[in-house]
Motif scaffolding. Sequence first.
Motif, short mmCIF file in Angstrom:
data_model
loop_
_atom_site.label_atom_id
_atom_site.label_comp_id
_atom_site.label_asym_id
_atom_site.label_seq_id
_atom_site.Cartn_x
_atom_site.Cartn_y
_atom_site.Cartn_z
N SER A 1 68.98 50.46 -21.67
CA SER A 1 69.70 49.54 -20.79
C SER A 1 69.62 48.11 -21.30
CB SER A 1 69.15 49.64 -19.37
OG SER A 1 67.75 49.46 -19.35
N SER A 2 68.49 47.77 -21.94
CA SER A 2 68.32 46.43 -22.49
C SER A 2 69.24 46.21 -23.69
CB SER A 2 66.85 46.25 -22.90
OG SER A 2 66.60 44.94 -23.31
N LEU A 3 69.32 47.18 -24.59
CA LEU A 3 70.24 47.07 -25.72
C LEU A 3 71.67 46.91 -25.25
CD1 LEU A 3 68.89 49.88 -28.13
CD2 LEU A 3 68.11 47.52 -27.89
N ASN A 4 72.00 47.63 -24.18
CA ASN A 4 73.35 47.56 -23.65
C ASN A 4 73.66 46.19 -23.06
OD1 ASN A 4 75.94 48.87 -22.80
ND2 ASN A 4 75.15 48.39 -20.78
N VAL A 5 72.68 45.55 -22.43
CA VAL A 5 72.88 44.20 -21.90
C VAL A 5 73.26 43.25 -23.04
CG1 VAL A 5 71.70 42.19 -20.93
CG2 VAL A 5 71.45 44.42 -19.84
N PHE A 6 72.54 43.33 -24.16
CA PHE A 6 72.87 42.49 -25.31
C PHE A 6 74.30 42.76 -25.78
CE2 PHE A 6 68.52 41.42 -25.37
CZ PHE A 6 68.30 40.41 -26.29
N ASP B 1 70.31 51.68 -13.54
CA ASP B 1 71.28 50.60 -13.52
C ASP B 1 70.56 49.30 -13.85
OD1 ASP B 1 72.65 52.37 -10.84
OD2 ASP B 1 73.70 52.00 -12.72
N VAL B 2 71.27 48.23 -13.81
CA VAL B 2 70.72 46.92 -14.11
C VAL B 2 70.97 46.01 -12.93
CG1 VAL B 2 70.84 44.93 -15.66
CG2 VAL B 2 71.10 47.24 -16.58
N VAL B 3 69.94 45.27 -12.51
CA VAL B 3 70.11 44.26 -11.47
C VAL B 3 70.66 42.98 -12.12
CG1 VAL B 3 68.86 42.69 -9.93
CG2 VAL B 3 68.38 45.14 -9.87
N THR C 1 72.22 38.84 -11.46
CA THR C 1 72.22 37.69 -10.56
C THR C 1 73.48 36.86 -10.77
OG1 THR C 1 71.15 36.07 -12.00
CG2 THR C 1 69.71 37.60 -10.82
N ASN C 2 73.77 36.00 -9.80
CA ASN C 2 74.94 35.12 -9.89
C ASN C 2 74.86 34.18 -11.08
OD1 ASN C 2 77.10 35.50 -8.10
ND2 ASN C 2 75.89 34.79 -6.36
N SER C 3 73.65 33.84 -11.50
CA SER C 3 73.48 32.89 -12.59
C SER C 3 73.59 33.53 -13.97
CB SER C 3 72.13 32.18 -12.46
OG SER C 3 71.07 33.11 -12.56
N GLY C 4 73.87 34.83 -13.99
CA GLY C 4 74.05 35.51 -15.27
C GLY C 4 72.79 36.07 -15.88
N LYS C 5 71.79 36.36 -15.06
CA LYS C 5 70.56 36.96 -15.55
C LYS C 5 70.53 38.45 -15.20
CE LYS C 5 68.07 32.60 -15.09
NZ LYS C 5 67.03 31.85 -14.35
N TYR C 6 69.78 39.21 -16.00
CA TYR C 6 69.72 40.65 -15.83
C TYR C 6 68.26 41.10 -15.75
CZ TYR C 6 74.49 40.39 -17.78
OH TYR C 6 75.79 40.07 -18.02
N MET C 7 68.01 42.10 -14.93
CA MET C 7 66.70 42.76 -14.92
C MET C 7 66.94 44.25 -15.12
SD MET C 7 64.39 40.83 -12.00
CE MET C 7 62.87 41.61 -12.54
N VAL C 8 66.46 44.77 -16.26
CA VAL C 8 66.60 46.20 -16.52
C VAL C 8 65.50 46.94 -15.78
CG1 VAL C 8 67.68 45.79 -18.75
CG2 VAL C 8 65.21 46.10 -18.62
N VAL C 9 65.58 48.25 -15.75
CA VAL C 9 64.68 49.05 -14.95
C VAL C 9 63.22 48.79 -15.29
CG1 VAL C 9 64.92 51.00 -16.56
CG2 VAL C 9 64.12 51.41 -14.25
N HIS C 10 62.92 48.58 -16.57
CA HIS C 10 61.51 48.43 -16.96
C HIS C 10 60.94 47.07 -16.57
CE1 HIS C 10 61.08 52.25 -19.05
NE2 HIS C 10 62.35 52.11 -19.30
N ALA C 11 61.80 46.13 -16.20
CA ALA C 11 61.27 44.89 -15.63
C ALA C 11 60.54 45.20 -14.33
CB ALA C 11 62.41 43.90 -15.39
N PHE C 12 61.09 46.13 -13.55
CA PHE C 12 60.47 46.49 -12.27
C PHE C 12 59.26 47.41 -12.47
CE2 PHE C 12 64.80 45.30 -11.14
CZ PHE C 12 64.56 44.42 -10.09
#
Length: 440
Positions: free
Chosen positions: A205-210, A347-349, A351-362
């Motif tokens: 999910s992190s690679l996909n965010v990039f 999935d990925v969380v 934010t409005n400011s354009g930040k992402y938290m992938v599952v492993h952040a949690f």
Amino acid sequence: MKNLYNLFLEKILLPIGDLINGSSVSKELKRWRKICTLSETEINELSERNLKNTLAFAIKNVPYYANLNMEYHDNPYQWLKKFPIMDKSKIRIFQDKLLSVPKDNLIPCKSSGSSGIQTTTYQNKKEQSANRAMQMLWWEWAGYYPGKKIVQTGINAKRGLLKSIKDIFFRTEYVSAFAHKEDEVIALLKKLQTKHGYHFGGYASSLNVFAEIAIKKEIKDVKFDAAISWGDKLFEHYKRNIKEAFGCHVFETYGCSEGFLVAAKKDNDYYYIMSPHVVVEIVDDNDIDVPDGEWGLILLTRLDNFSMPLIRYKIGDLGSILPKSEYPEIRDMNFPLLKQIVGRSTDVVKTNSGKYMVVHAFTGIFEHIPEIYQFKVIQRNYDSIEIEYIPGVNFHQDILEKIETKIQNHLSEKFPVTWKKVSQISPSPSGKPRLIESYL
């Protein structure tokens, strides 16, 4: 192509590191490279021997299994079917009885996993070394070798002195996956436009965010030699995005934090199962084997962890074994093949400011919070999230504030969390609780 520096790392620095740490990664890597050259018959014989040794050891030296009063069986695969199925809940309840030696002498492996249930398993340095060697082996399958430049994402935000030194020697650009900030991703991608010869590794999910950010912002000419994914499921649209953004193939690996390095892809569309290390069973809801090629629940038995043997561990994923009749005519190795996996569907969380938290952040936060037994993140808008939770032992209300502060610190912004205490968290279609549920 390897040069003198790469050979120095592998032949000199890695063995020195083993000597200092009391580990055996170099030795295990050589052993696994040799295993990869064995014939199918030799691999099968080694796997069967390892399974027999594991089961015999467990019923003699591990209290949980010794108390079952099981009889020895000449056929280890038939014998295996007589063992009870293990799951996260049982690990939590019978943790001490699953150990063959005192935990004070072992290395804890904490994982809340994609199910959101926090568990701790244990292994010694030799067993840990075997896992690290297999991971290095999988990276080799993707064309990586020690000292080759790599961008790696992960949840170890504080690398510490030893890991920071390792990153320098191994030419690793480490990126925290706790909260991918769009402006930071863009800055890194633009820096990589002028660089070549990098691999890219991290949570799928992190690679996909990039990749999504690169496509959205039209950042071109960032090319990786290959990408290596782990941790969560590499969906088809992830692969398409990574291919489009970075022009590289993605090598998918499959394992779990409980100490299993199950399978990885190399030269075909299927996963090579590390069968001398793990037995993979596929069963239905009644714990009966399903025919090869059909979907079922994955059970794992590790064959080289005698500190805390996990036998028939139900990881919660669905998968299927490739029928022998469908094996590719040409393949690089003779391990059995896994056809498909429905892994940790995440999935990925955002934010409005354009930040992402992938599952492993949690999971990186909750794995250190035993006061929360299980959790699920729900996002209905870009301004906040809701977290359902089941309280664990010694739970107190201040824990929730502590977690929310950690989330906001990683995001560097206010991001409200609504907490909902529940008695049960509903599972996904795969039968396991879904960690992130997004309605965006």
